[in-house]
Design an enzyme around this catalytic site. Structure first.
Site, short mmCIF file in Angstrom:
data_model
loop_
_atom_site.label_atom_id
_atom_site.label_comp_id
_atom_site.label_asym_id
_atom_site.label_seq_id
_atom_site.Cartn_x
_atom_site.Cartn_y
_atom_site.Cartn_z
N CYS A 102 0.78 -1.05 0.26
CA CYS A 102 0.17 -0.13 0.57
C CYS A 102 1.06 1.06 0.47
O CYS A 102 1.94 1.30 0.78
CB CYS A 102 -0.78 0.00 1.60
SG CYS A 102 -2.48 1.56 1.16
N GLU A 145 -8.83 -1.14 -2.45
CA GLU A 145 -9.33 0.61 -2.64
C GLU A 145 -10.18 0.93 -2.09
O GLU A 145 -10.32 1.93 -1.67
CB GLU A 145 -9.35 0.94 -4.51
CG GLU A 145 -7.80 0.80 -4.90
CD GLU A 145 -6.39 1.07 -4.29
OE1 GLU A 145 -7.21 1.85 -3.59
OE2 GLU A 145 -5.92 0.85 -4.37
NI NI Z 1 -3.77 0.97 -0.34
#
Ligand code: NI
Length: 192
Positions: A102, A145
């Protein structure tokens, strides 16, 4: 285009539930999407959610690079695109483990269970309705997401906290394991 900084874990915007896009804030979204694309490209990611650039709105961008696509027709390559007000529905109970990174949690990768097959809906960047099935990496990036829009980071989805590590250490360990004929520890992943 405004230069936007990607915020990191600890910033409260990443823990908040993002607001739906409506006629009141649509103008902001039109400017936001190119900024998100720029920030994601610069960071070398394959997906980004608006809260990651400090905008608490239900907007994501994502792509399925050819290198991550599979022969499954719901997991083919997809060009970078935006999805506004996305909704996800799992198509069955099956979960799959896969490695994720991430951009808001730099340098780390963790193994995360996700629904193997989903249907998702929303509006694309030009306001057209999207309604698709996804599997594999395609399903994974969407779930990652959309979690950002609900204030959830992938760490919170992990079920085995031993399956996380620094990318460089895991890559080194994987090479060593390969040299000694053992199984590879981690697959290649991009950050989302
Ligand atoms: Ni992320």
């Amino acid at each position: 285009m405004a230069q936007r900084k990607i915020v990191k874990m600890g910033n409260p915007v990443l823990a908040a539930r993002a607001a739906p896009v409506d006629s009141e804030n649509m103008d902001r979204v039109v400017e936001l999407i190119p900024d998100m694309v720029e920030a994601m490209r610069e960071a070398g990611g394959v997906g980004l959610a608006a809260p990651q650039v400090g905008e608490s709105l239900r907007v994501i961008i994502f792509e399925v690079p050819a290198s991550r696509a599979s022969s499954d027709e719901t997991d083919g390559p997809l060009e970078l695109q935006a999805l506004i007000n996305p909704e996800i529905e799992p198509l069955d109970e099956r979960m799959e483990l896969g490695w994720e990174g991430c951009l808001s949690i730099p340098d780390l990768k963790g193994e995360v269970p996700r629904h193997a097959r989903i249907r998702y809906t929303g509006l694309d960047g030009t306001g057209n309705r999207v309604n698709r099935e996804a599997s594999g990496f395609h399903a994974r990036v969407i779930q990652h997401e959309v979690d950002h829009l609900d204030g959830i980071l992938y760490l919170e989805r992990m079920t085995d906290m031993r399956r996380i590590g620094y990318v460089d250490e895991m890559a080194a360990a994987a090479i060593e394991a390969k040299l000694s004929g053992e199984a590879k520890l981690a697959g290649r992943t991009e950050d989302e």
